[in-house]
Motif scaffolding. Sequence first.
Motif, PDB file in Angstrom:
ATOM      1  N   GLY A 164       0.833  -1.217   0.000  1.00 37.02           N
ATOM      2  CA  GLY A 164       0.000   0.000   0.000  1.00 37.02           C
ATOM      3  C   GLY A 164       0.862   1.259   0.000  1.00 37.02           C
ATOM      4  O   GLY A 164       0.611   2.208  -0.742  1.00 37.02           O
ATOM      5  N   ILE A 165       1.888   1.251   0.843  1.00 36.64           N
ATOM      6  CA  ILE A 165       2.783   2.410   0.888  1.00 36.64           C
ATOM      7  C   ILE A 165       3.397   2.625  -0.497  1.00 36.64           C
ATOM      8  O   ILE A 165       3.410   3.728  -1.042  1.00 36.64           O
ATOM      9  CB  ILE A 165       3.875   2.211   1.967  1.00 36.64           C
ATOM     10  CG1 ILE A 165       3.242   2.252   3.363  1.00 36.64           C
ATOM     11  CG2 ILE A 165       4.971   3.256   1.845  1.00 36.64           C
ATOM     12  CD1 ILE A 165       4.194   1.906   4.504  1.00 36.64           C
ATOM     13  N   ALA A 166       3.881   1.539  -1.074  1.00 34.97           N
ATOM     14  CA  ALA A 166       4.526   1.644  -2.391  1.00 34.97           C
ATOM     15  C   ALA A 166       3.543   2.160  -3.443  1.00 34.97           C
ATOM     16  O   ALA A 166       3.877   3.040  -4.250  1.00 34.97           O
ATOM     17  CB  ALA A 166       5.089   0.286  -2.797  1.00 34.97           C
ATOM     18  N   PRO A 226      10.197  -6.929  -1.613  1.00 33.11           N
ATOM     19  CA  PRO A 226      10.331  -6.335  -2.943  1.00 33.11           C
ATOM     20  C   PRO A 226       9.225  -5.311  -3.202  1.00 33.11           C
ATOM     21  O   PRO A 226       8.175  -5.343  -2.547  1.00 33.11           O
ATOM     22  CB  PRO A 226      10.163  -7.531  -3.885  1.00 33.11           C
ATOM     23  CG  PRO A 226       9.345  -8.509  -3.109  1.00 33.11           C
ATOM     24  CD  PRO A 226       9.686  -8.308  -1.659  1.00 33.11           C
ATOM     25  N   PHE A 227       9.473  -4.434  -4.166  1.00 29.37           N
ATOM     26  CA  PHE A 227       8.404  -3.507  -4.564  1.00 29.37           C
ATOM     27  C   PHE A 227       7.400  -4.273  -5.409  1.00 29.37           C
ATOM     28  O   PHE A 227       7.776  -5.189  -6.146  1.00 29.37           O
ATOM     29  CB  PHE A 227       8.987  -2.367  -5.409  1.00 29.37           C
ATOM     30  CG  PHE A 227      10.022  -1.576  -4.675  1.00 29.37           C
ATOM     31  CD1 PHE A 227       9.699  -0.888  -3.514  1.00 29.37           C
ATOM     32  CD2 PHE A 227      11.336  -1.522  -5.135  1.00 29.37           C
ATOM     33  CE1 PHE A 227      10.669  -0.163  -2.827  1.00 29.37           C
ATOM     34  CE2 PHE A 227      12.304  -0.805  -4.453  1.00 29.37           C
ATOM     35  CZ  PHE A 227      11.979  -0.127  -3.293  1.00 29.37           C
ATOM     36  N   PRO A 228       6.110  -3.905  -5.326  1.00 35.44           N
ATOM     37  CA  PRO A 228       5.139  -4.560  -6.200  1.00 35.44           C
ATOM     38  C   PRO A 228       5.607  -4.435  -7.653  1.00 35.44           C
ATOM     39  O   PRO A 228       6.148  -3.392  -8.048  1.00 35.44           O
ATOM     40  CB  PRO A 228       3.851  -3.758  -5.982  1.00 35.44           C
ATOM     41  CG  PRO A 228       4.035  -3.015  -4.704  1.00 35.44           C
ATOM     42  CD  PRO A 228       5.501  -2.845  -4.495  1.00 35.44           C
ATOM     43  N   ALA A 229       5.397  -5.481  -8.431  1.00 36.07           N
ATOM     44  CA  ALA A 229       5.947  -5.504  -9.793  1.00 36.07           C
ATOM     45  C   ALA A 229       5.314  -4.449 -10.696  1.00 36.07           C
ATOM     46  O   ALA A 229       5.942  -3.974 -11.645  1.00 36.07           O
ATOM     47  CB  ALA A 229       5.741  -6.890 -10.390  1.00 36.07           C
ATOM     48  N   ASP A 230       4.067  -4.067 -10.392  1.00 35.40           N
ATOM     49  CA  ASP A 230       3.384  -3.160 -11.318  1.00 35.40           C
ATOM     50  C   ASP A 230       3.577  -1.678 -10.978  1.00 35.40           C
ATOM     51  O   ASP A 230       2.863  -0.824 -11.478  1.00 35.40           O
ATOM     52  CB  ASP A 230       1.884  -3.502 -11.395  1.00 35.40           C
ATOM     53  CG  ASP A 230       1.239  -3.566 -10.030  1.00 35.40           C
ATOM     54  OD1 ASP A 230       1.962  -3.629  -9.015  1.00 35.40           O
ATOM     55  OD2 ASP A 230      -0.005  -3.540  -9.962  1.00 35.40           O
TER      56      ASP A 230
END
Length: 696
Positions: free
Chosen positions: A607-609, A670-674
């Motif tokens: 969510g933050i990302a 990891p950061f979300p891929a999208d």
Amino acid sequence: NDGYKLWLDYQPIEESQLKSEVGSLLDGVYFFGENPTFEAIKNELDLASKSMLGKAPIYSKERLQNTKLWIGTRDQLSQVLSLDQQAEIKALGEDGYWRGTVELDGKSFYAIVGNQPVGTLYGVYNWLNSIQSNTFDKSTELVDAPKIKLRMLNHWDNLDRTVERGYAGFSIWDWHRLPGYIDPRYIDYARANASIGINAVSLTNVNANALIMTTDFMKKAKALADVFRPYGIKVFLTARFSAPIQLEGLKTADPLDPEVIAFWKKKADEIYSFIPDFGGFLVKANSEGQPGPHEYGRNHAEGANMLADALAPHGGVLIWRAFVYSHEDEVDRHMQANNEFEPLDGKFKDNVIIQIKNGAIDFQPREPFHPLYGAINETNVGMEFQITQEYLGQATNLVYLAPMWEEVLKSKTYKPSANSTVGSILEGKETGQKMTLIAGVSNIGTDRNWTGHLFAQSNWFAFGKMAWNPEVTSEEIAEEWTKLTFGQDSEVVSKVGEILLESHETAVDYMTPLGLHHIMGRSHHYGPGPWVMGGRADWTAPYYHQADSLGIGFDRTADGSGALTQYAPEIVEKWSDPNQIPEKFLLWFHHLPWDYQLKDGNTLWEGIAYHYDRGVKEVRQMQQTWASLESKIDPEEFDHVRQLLEIQEEEAEWWRNSCLLYFQTFSKRPFPADIEQPEGDLEYYKSLRFPNAPGI
Ligand code: BDP
């Protein structure tokens, strides 16, 4: 167009019924009587008429013949107004006005009538505004009156013309050349303020310089007060608590000391000898190193009342700020104002107002309302908003602040009564408080367009409108400002409206989403600094975000610092539960695991990302929307905003990359891929220095 004329640029009106109607009214203007405010009205009518219609108004000497437009006060028009009309106008109070058509001997006149000349002035501005925005209708009667008594700008201007947290050049007060030289800009400043209902200004920084209390500076302040008076604007000054020591060599500034009391009385008497309608003092005491009564074992009430007593014989007001916190105090900074002021409720004199910031920390991109609202009900309270964008992108980011202010004003406090809101408290509806106040820290400077960013003019404008009527919506104001600034074109009005209304949420997304706060660069507050450490704990970023391997956020529930318990039980109950608190305040009050599940199913980390990434994308959307208006906006204005939006895009990326790379060192996820993958090196972002960042 360089933006100097603000929302008062009076664009020419095309041939239309409106043009001929307004033209005919301005061909026969009759003033009932003479006074400096009516001179100011004439000046405005001259400017407006020449610019909108290409001709000067014709002033008639006789109220019936060749006259179409009547301008005066209720008393002056008593012979021509019906008793009902007079009663209606009287009920509007000091600053209220009425405008509408009056029939006399078979002839009709359009009348603009205030209870006092300044009300008439407000009525005239409102009328001109309706012409510019093409909503003037002679057959509708209109009444209006402010819901707040003191609608005030606080300048944080220093006597050397630097401006604390100023991003639009230097101070417009040219102290060196005052009182002899009256810069025409002072008059334009007064016009702009009066046109949006602002009726008080504090000229000097709350981090005050005692010199302002010397005779020389009083004469300078008097010169400004004389310029502002016809526009209904009162002058206030900031008083430095230690002035008796600094200016008169007294041994103490103890508020109970007879010599200190005599000093302030003498100072007040002297100021009133120069400025008979002087507003009063604004004081920051025992906060961030400013002197105050605590040095002498006295409390805020003893300090404030002493100054209030000095002003009282002249009808002056003492505004005492509640922005206090001390690093010696181990308690959560969020709680300190309530801790210091709640026990003093009812102990302040009637001419004291406690000026409380919108939130308990410090003008963050988003804060829950300050828990002092509703907690002290036997003391006058007033609002302090910040118009200058200290924590909101300063001079380079387009952020329309009205939605943020609206959110605060509409917040339910549940105290002192079940339906209380911050706005209803400020209006005096809850406690019967008569002396009401909404103040805003000014964003004005010597820049040609006054506010640095052209769109920052909308914040000055919106502040005035909301201080006049805290119930107005940010959407209504956005539309009005856009029409007055960029004209009537419906595409422009709707697209600029979109940009304005989404801009605050956008900034929150790329700066401090989900209740994060105070993670800006050290001391200048420019750009991200979630890693800022060292020195006072409550001036570091980890104090506020509390990120660790387990999660992130400041636990302010009863199990944590307890700050949440300063709110009403209805709020405590709901907000103590992470599943019930509005997500926008989640990390303000809770420390939660990185895998905590948000309402949309994402984990907290994801969510933050997503918020940071969305913020960047939203800025790009604003750029596109702006670009699509190129053919419809003045080229100079268009390019100014285009360039600044480019900087804003870079800064939004800088915020996103810095914060996500930094928080990832704790989350280890990891950061979300999208999302657009944050690029760069955390060490690089941490190494950036801005020694000349403005406004410190
Ligand atoms: C903070 C500013 C600081 C002000 C202080 C205040 O960083 O410059 O002096 O507030 O309101 O926002 O007194």
